[in-house]
Write a protein that holds these residues in place. Structure first.
Motif, PDB file in Angstrom:
ATOM      1  N   ILE A   1     -38.059  50.742 121.194  1.00  0.00           N
ATOM      2  CA  ILE A   1     -38.485  50.816 119.792  1.00  0.00           C
ATOM      3  C   ILE A   1     -39.439  51.997 119.647  1.00  0.00           C
ATOM      4  CG2 ILE A   1     -39.526  49.553 117.859  1.00  0.00           C
ATOM      5  CD1 ILE A   1     -37.237  47.966 118.902  1.00  0.00           C
TER       6      ILE A   1
ATOM      7  N   HIS B   1     -42.825  52.351 114.732  1.00  0.00           N
ATOM      8  CA  HIS B   1     -42.331  51.025 114.337  1.00  0.00           C
ATOM      9  C   HIS B   1     -43.208  49.926 114.926  1.00  0.00           C
ATOM     10  CE1 HIS B   1     -38.333  52.071 112.546  1.00  0.00           C
ATOM     11  NE2 HIS B   1     -38.673  53.217 113.093  1.00  0.00           N
TER      12      HIS B   1
ATOM     13  N   TYR C   1     -37.604  43.174 110.255  1.00  0.00           N
ATOM     14  CA  TYR C   1     -36.166  42.928 110.381  1.00  0.00           C
ATOM     15  C   TYR C   1     -35.434  44.213 110.753  1.00  0.00           C
ATOM     16  CZ  TYR C   1     -31.459  41.490 109.022  1.00  0.00           C
ATOM     17  OH  TYR C   1     -30.128  41.216 109.033  1.00  0.00           O
ATOM     18  N   TYR C   2     -35.761  45.295 110.068  1.00  0.00           N
ATOM     19  CA  TYR C   2     -35.041  46.539 110.308  1.00  0.00           C
ATOM     20  C   TYR C   2     -35.465  47.224 111.605  1.00  0.00           C
ATOM     21  CZ  TYR C   2     -33.341  45.918 105.617  1.00  0.00           C
ATOM     22  OH  TYR C   2     -32.742  45.385 104.520  1.00  0.00           O
ATOM     23  N   SER C   3     -36.697  46.944 112.096  1.00  0.00           N
ATOM     24  CA  SER C   3     -37.107  47.539 113.363  1.00  0.00           C
ATOM     25  C   SER C   3     -36.630  46.728 114.554  1.00  0.00           C
ATOM     26  CB  SER C   3     -38.627  47.654 113.463  1.00  0.00           C
ATOM     27  OG  SER C   3     -39.170  48.121 112.294  1.00  0.00           O
ATOM     28  N   GLY C   4     -36.073  45.536 114.294  1.00  0.00           N
ATOM     29  CA  GLY C   4     -35.506  44.769 115.388  1.00  0.00           C
ATOM     30  C   GLY C   4     -36.313  43.564 115.838  1.00  0.00           C
ATOM     31  N   PHE C   5     -37.487  43.320 115.235  1.00  0.00           N
ATOM     32  CA  PHE C   5     -38.283  42.163 115.671  1.00  0.00           C
ATOM     33  C   PHE C   5     -37.854  40.921 114.909  1.00  0.00           C
ATOM     34  CE2 PHE C   5     -40.938  45.933 116.249  1.00  0.00           C
ATOM     35  CZ  PHE C   5     -41.111  45.866 117.614  1.00  0.00           C
ATOM     36  N   LEU C   6     -36.665  40.445 115.254  1.00  0.00           N
ATOM     37  CA  LEU C   6     -36.072  39.348 114.494  1.00  0.00           C
ATOM     38  C   LEU C   6     -36.899  38.065 114.585  1.00  0.00           C
ATOM     39  CD1 LEU C   6     -33.693  38.574 112.743  1.00  0.00           C
ATOM     40  CD2 LEU C   6     -32.441  37.942 114.773  1.00  0.00           C
ATOM     41  N   ASP C   7     -37.402  37.755 115.791  1.00  0.00           N
ATOM     42  CA  ASP C   7     -38.160  36.507 115.954  1.00  0.00           C
ATOM     43  C   ASP C   7     -39.442  36.522 115.127  1.00  0.00           C
ATOM     44  OD1 ASP C   7     -36.223  35.598 117.670  1.00  0.00           O
ATOM     45  OD2 ASP C   7     -37.197  36.485 119.419  1.00  0.00           O
TER      46      ASP C   7
ATOM     47  N   ILE D   1     -38.506  36.008 111.464  1.00  0.00           N
ATOM     48  CA  ILE D   1     -38.186  34.624 111.094  1.00  0.00           C
ATOM     49  C   ILE D   1     -39.469  33.813 110.929  1.00  0.00           C
ATOM     50  CG2 ILE D   1     -37.050  32.513 111.870  1.00  0.00           C
ATOM     51  CD1 ILE D   1     -35.013  34.322 113.294  1.00  0.00           C
TER      52      ILE D   1
ATOM     53  N   LYS E   1     -40.935  32.119 107.466  1.00  0.00           N
ATOM     54  CA  LYS E   1     -41.274  30.697 107.318  1.00  0.00           C
ATOM     55  C   LYS E   1     -42.678  30.527 106.749  1.00  0.00           C
ATOM     56  CE  LYS E   1     -38.085  28.792 110.608  1.00  0.00           C
ATOM     57  NZ  LYS E   1     -37.815  28.613 112.031  1.00  0.00           N
TER      58      LYS E   1
ATOM     59  N   TYR F   1     -32.399  32.348 107.473  1.00  0.00           N
ATOM     60  CA  TYR F   1     -33.302  31.961 108.552  1.00  0.00           C
ATOM     61  C   TYR F   1     -34.235  30.806 108.204  1.00  0.00           C
ATOM     62  CZ  TYR F   1     -31.647  36.436 110.200  1.00  0.00           C
ATOM     63  OH  TYR F   1     -30.845  37.465 110.587  1.00  0.00           O
TER      64      TYR F   1
ATOM     65  N   TYR G   1     -27.359  46.986  98.983  1.00  0.00           N
ATOM     66  CA  TYR G   1     -27.849  45.726  99.546  1.00  0.00           C
ATOM     67  C   TYR G   1     -27.852  44.654  98.466  1.00  0.00           C
ATOM     68  CZ  TYR G   1     -29.277  47.803 103.978  1.00  0.00           C
ATOM     69  OH  TYR G   1     -29.280  48.406 105.206  1.00  0.00           O
TER      70      TYR G   1
END
Lengths: 254, 116
Positions: free
Chosen positions: A9, A13, A145-151, A154, A158, A190, A235
């Motif tokens: 990364i 970012h 989300y776009y940089s890849g840190f999905l967890d 999410i 929440k 999610y 989008y």
């Protein structure tokens, strides 16, 4: 310790991730995001909640920062170094982005927050009951989300949904396409039981203009070209609404 | 999706999902010249990026760092995806690129957790 992540990364970012998670906005400013809404008397409870987003609310800080970074690039530092230095100042308690921001910016004078004020005015004119969360408004987290840190994303989503629930929000109006896309399309994937209705500003305006007995007019004739923004047209897939709104303005040629 | 009981199985599932999604690309290269980041190299387009992901995940070609450089040069404007839809293919290159970023980040975080 972060060597594996740094490998895949890009460093800016990573800074962005820290800013969103720790400070709740993209540029990592400690400044007041609700400053523009001071004179508007926006209630905290309403049928439609206005979602300002990071872009317009913090752009005046980013502009100063980018200028500083570009200046440093000329002297021989990389752009990454610029962001890193601003981070270092933050650690010893100096909020560099706020210093570099245009000082007289808040509210009316600066170009970015003026858009927010105008948007609220337009919505009120169309007879909508508009509220705003003021300083409690969270960052939607789409950069994660776009940089890849999905967890992280999410988890952040929440938390945000809990905040929205505590405010009792049913309908959201977003102004920034990226935030709106994130809230409308990504959150339901999610977060379980996500039932917010999310609209983009221009959708609502087009919808209401059709019903309302209003005829927007320009003082002088103007001919404009419209360029479909990436996030809005591809989008959110809102393509006709802005054209409809532009076409309904008297004295404007598309 | 969230907190994993078996991170490695999760990563494998994500990888399979990405590889399956890449198979829907019909290699027509209609997305190459229209990509806003295209400057002459095929890897500066959706087709090239997807091919790079495929080769890396399947055959280990190129390092993760190189792949990440290609992925983060994408602007995520989705022009390629709209073109795919016009051509009636099911490919979603923009989504695949974002998903692969997420895969790489997850892999790295997993490695770090193991190392710590």
């Amino acid at each position: 310790m972060k060597k594996y992540v740094k490998n895949v990364i890009p460093v800016p970012h990573l800074y962005m991730r820290e800013n969103v998670l720790e400070k709740g906005n993209i540029p990592g400013v400690a400044g007041d995001k609700a400053e523009w809404a001071k004179n508007l008397n926006l209630p905290r409870e309403a049928e439609y909640m206005f979602f300002g987003g990071c872009g317009y609310q913090f752009m005046r800080y980013v502009e100063g920062m980018m200028k500083a970074a570009a200046g440093m690039e000329k002297v021989g530092f990389g752009r990454e170094a610029g962001i890193g230095i601003s981070k270092m100042f933050g650690k010893i308690g100096i909020d560099l982005p706020s210093i570099t921001a245009k000082v007289a910016a808040a509210g009316q004078e600066d170009t970015y927050t003026r858009i927010l004020v105008s948007a609220v005015r337009v919505l009120r004119k169309l007879g909508l009951d508009i509220g705003y969360m003021h300083e409690d408004e969270p960052c939607c987290g789409s950069p994660l989300y776009y940089s890849g840190f999905l967890d992280d994303y999410i988890e952040h989503a929440k938390e945000n949904v809990e905040i929205f629930k505590s405010y009792g929000i049913q309908k959201l109006i977003g102004l920034i396409p990226a935030c709106t896309a994130s809230l409308r399309d990504h959150y339901p994937k999610y977060v379980e039981g996500y039932n917010l209705e999310v609209y983009h500003f221009i959708e609502i305006v087009a919808q209401r203009l059709r019903k309302a007995d209003l005829k927007p007019r320009l003082k002088e004739r103007l001919s404009v070209a419209y360029h479909d923004p990436c996030q809005l047209s591809r989008y959110l897939e809102i393509i006709d609404a802005p054209r409809e709104v532009l076409a309904s303005i008297d004295g404007l040629e598309l | 999706m969230s907190p994993h009981n078996d991170p490695e199985a999760d990563l494998k599932a994500m990888e399979t999902e990405i590889l399956n999604a890449i198979q829907t690309c019909i290699n027509c290269r209609m997305c190459v010249r229209m990509c806003p980041t295209h400057e002459g190299w095929v890897t500066q387009s959706a087709f090239g990026r997807l091919a790079a992901i495929n080769l890396h995940l399947k055959y280990g070609l190129g390092s993760e760092k190189e792949l990440s450089r290609l992925l983060f040069s994408c602007a995520n404007c989705r022009r390629c995806q709209v073109r795919c839809r016009m051509l009636s293919t099911n490919a979603t290159p923009s989504d695949v690129i974002i998903k692969t970023r997420q895969l790489l980040a997850r892999k790295a975080l997993h490695k770090e957790r193991q190392g710590a």
